[in-house]
Design a protein around this motif. Structure first.
Motif, PDB file in Angstrom:
ATOM      1  N   VAL A  35      12.066  64.377  28.880  1.00 50.37           N
ATOM      2  CA  VAL A  35      13.008  65.210  28.128  1.00 50.37           C
ATOM      3  C   VAL A  35      12.255  66.432  27.611  1.00 50.37           C
ATOM      4  N   THR A  36      12.766  67.611  27.938  1.00 44.88           N
ATOM      5  CA  THR A  36      12.112  68.855  27.528  1.00 44.88           C
ATOM      6  C   THR A  36      12.783  69.493  26.314  1.00 44.88           C
ATOM      7  N   GLU A  37      14.075  69.247  26.128  1.00 51.82           N
ATOM      8  CA  GLU A  37      14.808  69.772  24.977  1.00 51.82           C
ATOM      9  C   GLU A  37      15.813  68.717  24.530  1.00 51.82           C
ATOM     10  N   ALA A  38      16.003  68.615  23.228  1.00 51.08           N
ATOM     11  CA  ALA A  38      16.970  67.647  22.724  1.00 51.08           C
ATOM     12  C   ALA A  38      17.402  68.003  21.314  1.00 51.08           C
ATOM     13  N   ASP A  39      18.691  67.808  21.030  1.00 51.47           N
ATOM     14  CA  ASP A  39      19.207  67.884  19.667  1.00 51.47           C
ATOM     15  C   ASP A  39      20.245  66.790  19.518  1.00 51.47           C
ATOM     16  N   SER A  40      21.008  66.829  18.455  1.00 51.52           N
ATOM     17  CA  SER A  40      21.951  65.744  18.179  1.00 51.52           C
ATOM     18  C   SER A  40      23.120  65.701  19.153  1.00 51.52           C
ATOM     19  N   ASP A  41      23.370  66.793  19.889  1.00 52.09           N
ATOM     20  CA  ASP A  41      24.544  66.849  20.763  1.00 52.09           C
ATOM     21  C   ASP A  41      24.231  66.951  22.251  1.00 52.09           C
ATOM     22  N   SER A  42      23.030  67.342  22.616  1.00 54.90           N
ATOM     23  CA  SER A  42      22.726  67.542  24.034  1.00 54.90           C
ATOM     24  C   SER A  42      21.233  67.411  24.277  1.00 54.90           C
ATOM     25  N   PHE A  43      20.872  67.369  25.550  1.00 56.22           N
ATOM     26  CA  PHE A  43      19.464  67.290  25.917  1.00 56.22           C
ATOM     27  C   PHE A  43      19.297  67.845  27.332  1.00 56.22           C
ATOM     28  N   ALA A  44      18.058  68.159  27.682  1.00 53.54           N
ATOM     29  CA  ALA A  44      17.724  68.654  29.010  1.00 53.54           C
ATOM     30  C   ALA A  44      16.395  68.044  29.414  1.00 53.54           C
ATOM     31  N   GLY A  45      16.220  67.888  30.729  1.00 55.05           N
ATOM     32  CA  GLY A  45      14.971  67.289  31.187  1.00 55.05           C
ATOM     33  C   GLY A  45      14.936  67.178  32.685  1.00 55.05           C
ATOM     34  N   SER A  46      14.070  66.288  33.163  1.00 60.30           N
ATOM     35  CA  SER A  46      13.891  66.128  34.598  1.00 60.30           C
ATOM     36  C   SER A  46      13.570  64.671  34.918  1.00 60.30           C
ATOM     37  N   VAL A  47      13.813  64.302  36.180  1.00 63.55           N
ATOM     38  CA  VAL A  47      13.469  62.974  36.680  1.00 63.55           C
ATOM     39  C   VAL A  47      12.822  63.140  38.042  1.00 63.55           C
TER      40      VAL A  47
END
Length: 233
Positions: A35-47
């Motif tokens: 996970v590269t970015e995260a807050d209480s409503d959304s997140f972004a990342g890679s697998v």
């Protein structure tokens, strides 16, 4: 395709809810995920996914479309795309937590849509493979949640009465130097690093295929042996 999973974690439902809302921490237990970015409503990342000689890197985002703290239920809509254009993945995930007398029963309903190389596996294989991966995830999660807390630092013993007080006419600097030094605080254990190793679908799928289709594979081998003998005549 729809996938269903259920498992139990050995902590209370409130603590489990708080932990699962920390998506970056939860991702550390899933192979290849970051996970590269995260807050209480959304997140972004890679697998990172490895499928035999093929390496896939899915970059994507996820959104909490529903979060009911009272019912301990949340819904995540996630989507990703392989960096090289080899496929896409999308999932709608419904997680429900139920108190189980000090433990927590977790139900995960996943509506999964994939394209590209991983789509060649049917629902049965995908369910078995995801069950295997979930077992690894739960084992990691239990280890993290039940790890003992670091022992608090012991307070430094108080110096004897008058030990730190300079004698009349004495040197206060010398008295301070003679006082026992305070004990250092106990070091905090380092946080486990995020998993950077790719999720090897090949090693996960092969045992499932052998278990499910060993009869067909054996028949094919026997057939090849017979054909080889026939053509040798």
């Amino acid at each position: 395709m729809e996938l269903t999973h259920r498992f139990t974690v050995p902590i209370g439902v409130e603590e489990t809810w708080e932990h699962f809302n920390d998506i970056a921490s939860v991702a550390e237990c899933f192979p290849g995920a970051q996970v590269t970015e995260a807050d209480s409503d959304s997140f972004a990342g890679s697998v990172k996914v490895k499928l035999g000689p093929i390496a896939l890197l899915y970059n994507g985002t996820g959104t909490f479309v529903e979060k009911d703290e009272a019912a301990h239920r949340f819904v995540v809509d996630a989507k990703g795309k392989d960096k090289r254009g080899n496929g896409t993945a999308g999932a709608n995930v419904v997680v429900t937590m139920t108190d189980a007398g000090g433990s927590t029963d977790v139900s995960v309903q996943t509506d999964l849509a994939i394209t590209g190389k991983p789509a060649q596996f049917g629902r049965g294989v995908m369910q078995d493979v995801s069950d295997k991966l979930l077992g690894q995830f739960v084992a990691c999660l239990e280890q993290r949640l039940t790890a003992p807390e670091p022992a608090p630092a012991e307070p430094a013993p108080a110096p004897p009465s008058g030990a730190g007080d300079p004698a009349p006419g004495g040197d206060p600097l010398a008295a301070a130097a003679a006082a026992p030094p305070p004990k250092p605080a106990a070091p905090r254990p380092p946080a486990p690093p995020q998993s950077t190793e790719a999720l090897d679908l090949g090693s996960a799928v092969l045992p499932v295929l052998l278990k499910s289709y060993w009869k067909q594979a054996l028949a094919a081998v026997v057939g090849l042996v017979v054909l080889r003998r026939v053509f040798r005549r």
